[in-house]
Every structure is written in structure tokens, then in C-alpha cells.
Scaffold this motif. Sequence first.
Motif, PDB file in Angstrom:
ATOM      1  N   GLU A 124       0.841  -1.200   0.000  1.00 30.18           N
ATOM      2  CA  GLU A 124       0.000   0.000   0.000  1.00 30.18           C
ATOM      3  C   GLU A 124       0.879   1.254   0.000  1.00 30.18           C
ATOM      4  O   GLU A 124       0.588   2.229  -0.699  1.00 30.18           O
ATOM      5  CB  GLU A 124      -0.934   0.000   1.204  1.00 30.18           C
ATOM      6  N   GLY A 125       1.967   1.236   0.791  1.00 35.16           N
ATOM      7  CA  GLY A 125       2.884   2.371   0.821  1.00 35.16           C
ATOM      8  C   GLY A 125       3.542   2.613  -0.526  1.00 35.16           C
ATOM      9  O   GLY A 125       3.674   3.752  -0.975  1.00 35.16           O
ATOM     10  N   GLY A 126       3.958   1.540  -1.201  1.00 35.78           N
ATOM     11  CA  GLY A 126       4.559   1.667  -2.529  1.00 35.78           C
ATOM     12  C   GLY A 126       3.572   2.228  -3.534  1.00 35.78           C
ATOM     13  O   GLY A 126       3.911   3.076  -4.367  1.00 35.78           O
ATOM     14  N   LEU A 127       2.328   1.762  -3.467  1.00 38.32           N
ATOM     15  CA  LEU A 127       1.286   2.254  -4.355  1.00 38.32           C
ATOM     16  C   LEU A 127       1.062   3.748  -4.147  1.00 38.32           C
ATOM     17  O   LEU A 127       1.028   4.526  -5.112  1.00 38.32           O
ATOM     18  CB  LEU A 127      -0.012   1.485  -4.124  1.00 38.32           C
ATOM     19  N   GLN A 128       0.939   4.174  -2.892  1.00 40.71           N
ATOM     20  CA  GLN A 128       0.727   5.586  -2.592  1.00 40.71           C
ATOM     21  C   GLN A 128       1.915   6.436  -3.046  1.00 40.71           C
ATOM     22  O   GLN A 128       1.741   7.534  -3.576  1.00 40.71           O
ATOM     23  CB  GLN A 128       0.446   5.784  -1.105  1.00 40.71           C
ATOM     24  N   ALA A 129       3.131   5.935  -2.831  1.00 42.73           N
ATOM     25  CA  ALA A 129       4.322   6.669  -3.261  1.00 42.73           C
ATOM     26  C   ALA A 129       4.361   6.802  -4.775  1.00 42.73           C
ATOM     27  O   ALA A 129       4.737   7.855  -5.314  1.00 42.73           O
ATOM     28  CB  ALA A 129       5.577   5.975  -2.750  1.00 42.73           C
ATOM     29  N   SER A 130       3.969   5.745  -5.496  1.00 44.82           N
ATOM     30  CA  SER A 130       3.963   5.822  -6.960  1.00 44.82           C
ATOM     31  C   SER A 130       2.952   6.861  -7.439  1.00 44.82           C
ATOM     32  O   SER A 130       3.225   7.620  -8.368  1.00 44.82           O
ATOM     33  CB  SER A 130       3.681   4.454  -7.584  1.00 44.82           C
ATOM     34  N   TYR A 131       1.785   6.927  -6.787  1.00 44.93           N
ATOM     35  CA  TYR A 131       0.803   7.959  -7.148  1.00 44.93           C
ATOM     36  C   TYR A 131       1.371   9.353  -6.919  1.00 44.93           C
ATOM     37  O   TYR A 131       1.212  10.254  -7.745  1.00 44.93           O
ATOM     38  CB  TYR A 131      -0.473   7.822  -6.316  1.00 44.93           C
ATOM     39  N   GLY A 132       2.026   9.541  -5.780  1.00 49.41           N
ATOM     40  CA  GLY A 132       2.609  10.848  -5.476  1.00 49.41           C
ATOM     41  C   GLY A 132       3.669  11.254  -6.482  1.00 49.41           C
ATOM     42  O   GLY A 132       3.709  12.410  -6.919  1.00 49.41           O
ATOM     43  N   ASN A 133       4.525  10.315  -6.864  1.00 46.25           N
ATOM     44  CA  ASN A 133       5.568  10.647  -7.834  1.00 46.25           C
ATOM     45  C   ASN A 133       4.996  10.863  -9.227  1.00 46.25           C
ATOM     46  O   ASN A 133       5.488  11.713  -9.973  1.00 46.25           O
ATOM     47  CB  ASN A 133       6.650   9.584  -7.840  1.00 46.25           C
TER      48      ASN A 133
END
Length: 160
Positions: A124-133
Amino acid sequence: MDLKFTVSARIARPVADVFEAVADPAILSEYFTTGGAKGRLETGATVLWEFADFPGAFPVDVVEVVPNEKIVLRWEAGDGREDHEAGTWERGGYQTTVTMTFKPLDGDTRTLVEISEEGWRETEGGLQASYGNCMGWSQMLAAMKAWVEHRINLRAGMYK
């Protein structure tokens, strides 16, 4: 699921001008790295990028540079825990890969820039970080277009 994305923009300037807007830290600092950039993007270098909305400098490892064609970078992955109000961000303990390509269009009067990033953990953290980037790189392209074409800084005062 493989967490990756590609964003793109067309900029009304020759490819050499658009490439320099990323490779040259002085130009990059005008429209993107709101806290400044240190070091030219050259193969094997580690440069520093700072942003007003995130504390501290980000080391960016330059994997490959092909002048006027491609830049490949690796940098610390965020794990999605960020607080823009407090200006905090937790690093993920691993790196993602960013690939930028520059293609001349219309007899080299315009440039197509594509930015891809990949390598987040499937959490979930990786997914959120990818959205942010993905949002960040889209904003970078818009800011680069405004700066390179019109010398307008879209990010000034946008975050802090």
C-alpha cells in the motif's frame, strides 16, 4: 502488479534546450527543485535535489546520460507516508528508477519528453508513493514547459 507509470509532454523548444533544462542544475532550480539542485546530470554522478515541500536534500544517482536523448536516475523510494502540512516524509529504504527520454518533433522545433518511473514495492505504501511521484513528474513537466517556453515559474509559492 508492477508499480510503474509514464507521463509525457510536448515542449515548443528544440531538444537540446529541453534536455539542458533537466541536466543543468541552475536551470532545473528555476522551475522544479524549489530548494535547489547541486551537480550536473552526468553518468556516474550523484547529485542533490531539494524541494521546499520535503525536508532535506535528496541524493539522486545518475545511472546513464545520453545527451539530448535519455537520462536514467535512481533515487530513494518514498513509502507513501508523507505529511505536506508538517513537511515530513519517510524514506522507503530502497530506490526506484526514473527514465527520461527526449525526442525531437516537427524538425526539432518541439520536443516530446517522456518520464517513466518504476521499482516500488507492491505494498500500500509503494502504491501511494507511486501515485505521489506520478503527480510530481506531471507537475514537473508542466513547470518545465512554462519555464522553457515562457520563463514562468509555476512552482513558486505552490507548496510552501
